[in-house]
Design a protein around this motif. Structure first.
Motif, PDB file in Angstrom:
ATOM      1  N   ASP A 231       0.824  -1.209   0.000  1.00 20.68           N
ATOM      2  CA  ASP A 231       0.000   0.000   0.000  1.00 20.68           C
ATOM      3  C   ASP A 231       0.859   1.261   0.000  1.00 20.68           C
ATOM      4  N   GLN A 232       1.835   1.307   0.880  1.00 16.79           N
ATOM      5  CA  GLN A 232       2.742   2.454   0.970  1.00 16.79           C
ATOM      6  C   GLN A 232       4.177   1.936   0.941  1.00 16.79           C
ATOM      7  N   PRO A 233       4.645   1.562  -0.248  1.00 17.79           N
ATOM      8  CA  PRO A 233       5.949   0.904  -0.345  1.00 17.79           C
ATOM      9  C   PRO A 233       7.110   1.824   0.011  1.00 17.79           C
ATOM     10  N   ARG A 234       8.048   1.272   0.770  1.00 16.33           N
ATOM     11  CA  ARG A 234       9.297   1.957   1.092  1.00 16.33           C
ATOM     12  C   ARG A 234      10.443   0.991   0.810  1.00 16.33           C
ATOM     13  N   LEU A 235      10.632   0.739  -0.460  1.00 12.35           N
ATOM     14  CA  LEU A 235      11.687  -0.178  -0.876  1.00 12.35           C
ATOM     15  C   LEU A 235      12.801   0.591  -1.581  1.00 12.35           C
ATOM     16  N   PRO A 236      14.031   0.108  -1.481  1.00 12.57           N
ATOM     17  CA  PRO A 236      15.127   0.750  -2.211  1.00 12.57           C
ATOM     18  C   PRO A 236      15.002   0.498  -3.706  1.00 12.57           C
ATOM     19  N   HIS A 237      15.644   1.346  -4.490  1.00 14.14           N
ATOM     20  CA  HIS A 237      15.630   1.197  -5.935  1.00 14.14           C
ATOM     21  C   HIS A 237      17.050   1.055  -6.456  1.00 14.14           C
ATOM     22  N   ILE A 238      17.193   0.286  -7.531  1.00 12.94           N
ATOM     23  CA  ILE A 238      18.507   0.073  -8.133  1.00 12.94           C
ATOM     24  C   ILE A 238      18.686   1.069  -9.271  1.00 12.94           C
ATOM     25  N   ASP A 239      19.670   1.942  -9.127  1.00 13.69           N
ATOM     26  CA  ASP A 239      19.967   2.928 -10.162  1.00 13.69           C
ATOM     27  C   ASP A 239      21.112   2.422 -11.040  1.00 13.69           C
ATOM     28  N   THR A 240      20.973   2.633 -12.344  1.00 19.51           N
ATOM     29  CA  THR A 240      22.038   2.299 -13.282  1.00 19.51           C
ATOM     30  C   THR A 240      22.962   3.494 -13.444  1.00 19.51           C
ATOM     31  N   LEU A 241      24.250   3.272 -13.278  1.00 15.49           N
ATOM     32  CA  LEU A 241      25.258   4.315 -13.450  1.00 15.49           C
ATOM     33  C   LEU A 241      26.018   3.999 -14.725  1.00 15.49           C
ATOM     34  N   ARG A 242      25.629   4.634 -15.811  1.00 11.75           N
ATOM     35  CA  ARG A 242      26.178   4.308 -17.119  1.00 11.75           C
ATOM     36  C   ARG A 242      27.688   4.488 -17.137  1.00 11.75           C
ATOM     37  N   GLY A 243      28.342   3.488 -17.677  1.00 16.86           N
ATOM     38  CA  GLY A 243      29.791   3.506 -17.757  1.00 16.86           C
ATOM     39  C   GLY A 243      30.481   3.100 -16.472  1.00 16.86           C
ATOM     40  N   HIS A 244      29.703   2.784 -15.433  1.00 13.70           N
ATOM     41  CA  HIS A 244      30.319   2.386 -14.156  1.00 13.70           C
ATOM     42  C   HIS A 244      29.699   1.119 -13.574  1.00 13.70           C
ATOM     43  N   GLY A 245      28.433   1.204 -13.180  1.00 10.98           N
ATOM     44  CA  GLY A 245      27.813   0.045 -12.546  1.00 10.98           C
ATOM     45  C   GLY A 245      26.437   0.365 -12.016  1.00 10.98           C
TER      46      GLY A 245
END
Length: 245
Positions: A223-237
């Motif tokens: 209902d009220q999600p508090r989950l981390p997100h995976i960010d893509t760092l182009r050229g790194h990881g």
């Protein structure tokens, strides 16, 4: 429960499920010649029966079996043997087929034709990590509503388990140990696969995409999600971004 490894606990046992006579014999002979205890099954049904009756450390699974779909065999093996290393052998190189195989429960894949030396390098890379991972007890990591517990190898979203394949979990755990920190592709490959990984990093991309889909599906149920997100760092990881406090 499967019977113990008849070759003894110190010997790595590999089950080959492959119907092609030439490939199956080559793998069986090559594995034995390199110190593995190899068993060869020519059909999916026989392979599942063998896995049910004897403990194996890894399975080399052909997708093009004569009696059943190799994807179905992978799903059954993963459901019945959660810690089993499953490497798919396939002539299908399209990304959609690779993703389907990994989603079915495989840890890795090799596209035919491949050399025995490459296969052995992949096996060594995977198997070197598994014993250490299985006995490393660490404290659970809490990031918002997401709990990552390396000791029990469980991932929970607001108390509900998120089912992850072995490499998906290890990838998430590697990122969760450094929340908010940029982690390079090379570091992830070294932690999750092996420091001496031999092969393309496309495996990382496919596994990361599958991990994201599972976390997004879990988030959609809250209902009220508090989950981390995976960010893509182009050229790194990649970076696991914690949810706002």
């Amino acid at each position: 429960m499967p019977a113990p490894n008849p070759y003894g606990p110190a010997v790595t046992s590999i089950l080959v499920i492959e119907d092609d006579e030439a490939i199956g014999r080559h793998l069986h002979t090559g594995l034995r010649g390199n110190g593995y205890a190899a068993t060869w099954s020519r059909t999916g049904v026989n392979g599942l029966a063998e896995a049910a009756h004897h403990r194996h450390d890894a399975v080399l699974l052909d997708l093009g079996l004569p009696d059943t779909d190799g994807m179905d065999v992978a799903r059954r093996l993963r459901a019945d043997h959660p810690d089993l290393l499953i490497v798919i052998l396939t002539a299908r190189s399209d990304e959609i087929d690779v993703i389907a195989g990994l989603d079915a429960g495989a840890d890795d894949y090799l596209v035919k034709p491949f050399s025995l030396s490459v296969l052995l390098a992949r096996l060594r890379a995977h198997l070197r990590r598994r014993p250490a991972d299985a006995h490393t007890a660490r404290q659970p990591i809490q990031l918002g509503d997401l709990t990552v517990d390396p000791s029990s190898r469980r991932c929970l979203a607001a108390g509900t388990e998120v089912v992850l394949r072995p490499k998906e979990f290890e990838l998430l755990a590697a990122l969760a140990q450094q929340p908010g920190i940029a982690v390079s592709r090379e570091e992830l490959m070294a932690q999750v696969w092996d420091a001496n990984w031999f092969g393309p990093t496309k495996t990382l991309d496919v596994t990361m995409a599958a991990l994201r889909r599972r976390l997004e599906a879990a988030e959609a149920t809250l209902d009220q999600p508090r989950l981390p997100h995976i960010d893509t760092l182009r050229g790194h990881g990649y970076r696991l971004e914690p949810p706002p406090s």
